[in-house]
Design a protein around this motif. Structure first.
Motif, mmCIF file in Angstrom:
data_model
loop_
_atom_site.group_PDB
_atom_site.id
_atom_site.type_symbol
_atom_site.label_atom_id
_atom_site.label_comp_id
_atom_site.label_asym_id
_atom_site.label_seq_id
_atom_site.Cartn_x
_atom_site.Cartn_y
_atom_site.Cartn_z
ATOM 1 N N ALA A 201 0.821 -1.319 -0.045
ATOM 2 C CA ALA A 201 -0.276 -0.076 0.061
ATOM 3 C C ALA A 201 0.920 1.370 -0.160
ATOM 4 C CB ALA A 201 -0.805 0.026 1.149
ATOM 5 N N GLU A 202 0.358 2.252 -0.606
ATOM 6 C CA GLU A 202 1.032 3.742 -0.693
ATOM 7 C C GLU A 202 0.897 4.465 0.456
ATOM 8 O OE1 GLU A 202 1.290 6.399 -4.079
ATOM 9 O OE2 GLU A 202 0.731 4.705 -5.437
ATOM 10 N N ILE A 203 2.109 4.990 1.107
ATOM 11 C CA ILE A 203 1.796 6.194 2.223
ATOM 12 C C ILE A 203 1.553 7.359 1.725
ATOM 13 C CG2 ILE A 203 3.092 6.702 4.245
ATOM 14 C CD1 ILE A 203 4.618 3.931 4.281
ATOM 15 N N THR A 204 0.599 7.709 2.295
ATOM 16 C CA THR A 204 0.225 9.267 2.124
ATOM 17 C C THR A 204 0.775 10.247 2.932
ATOM 18 O OG1 THR A 204 -1.936 9.088 3.323
ATOM 19 C CG2 THR A 204 -1.974 8.272 1.091
ATOM 20 N N LYS A 205 0.622 11.666 2.575
ATOM 21 C CA LYS A 205 1.199 12.489 3.518
ATOM 22 C C LYS A 205 0.353 12.494 4.812
ATOM 23 C CE LYS A 205 2.482 16.099 -0.066
ATOM 24 N NZ LYS A 205 2.319 17.201 -0.619
ATOM 25 N N ALA A 206 -0.888 12.127 4.852
ATOM 26 C CA ALA A 206 -1.689 12.071 6.018
ATOM 27 C C ALA A 206 -1.207 10.820 6.907
ATOM 28 C CB ALA A 206 -3.343 11.981 5.578
ATOM 29 N N ASP A 207 -0.926 9.765 6.380
ATOM 30 C CA ASP A 207 -0.101 8.962 7.126
ATOM 31 C C ASP A 207 1.026 9.255 7.712
ATOM 32 O OD1 ASP A 207 -2.136 7.160 6.041
ATOM 33 O OD2 ASP A 207 -1.105 6.213 4.576
ATOM 34 N N VAL A 208 1.744 9.956 6.995
ATOM 35 C CA VAL A 208 3.195 10.459 7.777
ATOM 36 C C VAL A 208 2.723 11.524 8.560
ATOM 37 C CG1 VAL A 208 5.145 11.717 7.048
ATOM 38 C CG2 VAL A 208 4.409 10.029 5.392
ATOM 39 N N ILE A 209 1.870 12.395 8.378
ATOM 40 C CA ILE A 209 1.590 13.418 9.544
ATOM 41 C C ILE A 209 0.898 12.808 10.750
ATOM 42 C CG2 ILE A 209 0.153 15.356 10.129
ATOM 43 C CD1 ILE A 209 0.420 16.169 7.200
ATOM 44 N N SER A 210 -0.125 11.643 10.538
ATOM 45 C CA SER A 210 -0.539 10.967 11.658
ATOM 46 C C SER A 210 0.650 10.116 12.408
ATOM 47 C CB SER A 210 -1.431 9.889 10.903
ATOM 48 O OG SER A 210 -2.087 8.981 12.241
ATOM 49 N N PHE A 211 1.306 9.762 11.906
ATOM 50 C CA PHE A 211 2.748 8.913 12.385
ATOM 51 C C PHE A 211 3.464 9.968 13.387
ATOM 52 C CE2 PHE A 211 7.080 7.648 12.273
ATOM 53 C CZ PHE A 211 7.070 6.226 13.392
ATOM 54 N N ILE A 212 3.778 11.157 12.538
ATOM 55 C CA ILE A 212 4.499 12.329 13.342
ATOM 56 C C ILE A 212 3.913 12.791 14.824
ATOM 57 C CG2 ILE A 212 5.596 14.519 13.242
ATOM 58 C CD1 ILE A 212 6.410 13.628 10.363
ATOM 59 N N GLU A 213 2.632 12.813 14.478
ATOM 60 C CA GLU A 213 1.957 13.183 15.601
ATOM 61 C C GLU A 213 1.867 12.416 16.790
ATOM 62 O OE1 GLU A 213 -2.066 15.633 13.687
ATOM 63 O OE2 GLU A 213 -2.103 13.688 13.947
ATOM 64 N N LYS A 214 2.150 11.033 16.502
ATOM 65 C CA LYS A 214 2.249 10.099 18.072
ATOM 66 C C LYS A 214 3.650 10.076 18.435
ATOM 67 C CE LYS A 214 -1.638 7.541 15.635
ATOM 68 N NZ LYS A 214 -1.863 6.144 14.805
ATOM 69 N N MET A 215 4.698 10.700 17.918
ATOM 70 C CA MET A 215 5.944 10.799 18.340
ATOM 71 C C MET A 215 6.153 11.652 19.296
ATOM 72 S SD MET A 215 7.913 10.512 14.619
ATOM 73 C CE MET A 215 9.612 10.216 15.221
ATOM 74 N N SER A 216 7.087 11.179 20.236
ATOM 75 C CA SER A 216 7.547 12.225 21.359
ATOM 76 C C SER A 216 8.557 13.113 20.777
ATOM 77 C CB SER A 216 8.379 11.551 22.305
ATOM 78 O OG SER A 216 9.500 11.270 22.054
ATOM 79 N N VAL A 217 8.641 14.358 21.503
ATOM 80 C CA VAL A 217 9.353 15.495 20.907
ATOM 81 C C VAL A 217 10.914 15.023 20.674
ATOM 82 C CG1 VAL A 217 10.491 17.907 21.485
ATOM 83 C CG2 VAL A 217 8.072 17.260 21.952
ATOM 84 N N LEU A 218 11.342 14.338 21.555
ATOM 85 C CA LEU A 218 12.590 13.648 21.602
ATOM 86 C C LEU A 218 12.989 12.885 20.257
ATOM 87 C CD1 LEU A 218 15.631 13.473 22.824
ATOM 88 C CD2 LEU A 218 14.784 11.388 24.059
ATOM 89 N N GLU A 219 11.846 11.860 20.056
ATOM 90 C CA GLU A 219 11.739 10.932 18.923
ATOM 91 C C GLU A 219 12.005 11.769 17.611
ATOM 92 O OE1 GLU A 219 9.648 7.088 20.366
ATOM 93 O OE2 GLU A 219 8.433 8.601 19.631
ATOM 94 N N LEU A 220 11.125 12.860 17.394
ATOM 95 C CA LEU A 220 10.827 13.812 16.468
ATOM 96 C C LEU A 220 12.357 14.368 16.254
ATOM 97 C CD1 LEU A 220 9.128 14.906 14.017
ATOM 98 C CD2 LEU A 220 8.305 16.709 15.710
ATOM 99 N N ALA A 221 12.822 15.111 17.272
ATOM 100 C CA ALA A 221 14.377 15.861 17.019
ATOM 101 C C ALA A 221 15.131 14.637 16.500
ATOM 102 C CB ALA A 221 14.548 16.251 18.655
#
Length: 127
Positions: A2-22
């Motif tokens: 399945a293709e990953i959409t921008k919405a999927d990426v944004i949803s994934f990033i929303e669930k990350m902690s600030v440290l993980e995102l950094a």
């Protein structure tokens, strides 16, 4: 697959902690050789040639002795300490000023060399 959409990426990033995102941002910067800093992106769009020149200047510097000054012996000693030159070669370099002492060095190394040479009495330029 399945293709990953921008919405999927944004949803994934929303669930990350600030440290993980950094950490993820750092990894992306290293992988793609970019910076997430907004002013750099604006400058790159405005003048790509100027940004490329600035990047070149930041990585390599030349230390040039313009004049030995009044205390030539002290300057020769510093030149010998900064390089692997012998006494005669260091003296010839100082006597032949303006001449490059070090080329293609880091900013920190260039500034340290300049500081030592100025303290000894030499006129120095870092390009």
């Amino acid at each position: 697959m399945a293709e990953i959409t921008k919405a999927d990426v944004i949803s994934f990033i929303e669930k990350m902690s600030v440290l993980e995102l950094a950490e993820m941002v750092k990894e992306l910067e290293e992988k793609f050789g970019v910076s997430a800093a907004a002013p750099v992106a604006v400058a790159a769009v405005a003048a790509p040639g100027a940004v490329a020149e600035a990047a070149e200047e930041k990585t390599e510097f030349d230390v040039i002795i313009k004049a030995a000054g009044a205390n030539k012996i002290a300057v020769i000693k510093v030149v010998r300490a900064l390089t692997s030159l012998g006494l005669k070669e260091a003296k010839d370099l100082v006597d032949g000023a303006p001449q490059p002492l070090k080329t293609g060095v880091s900013k920190e190394e260039a500034e340290e060399a300049k500081k030592q040479l100025v303290e000894a009495g030499a006129e120095v330029e870092v390009k």
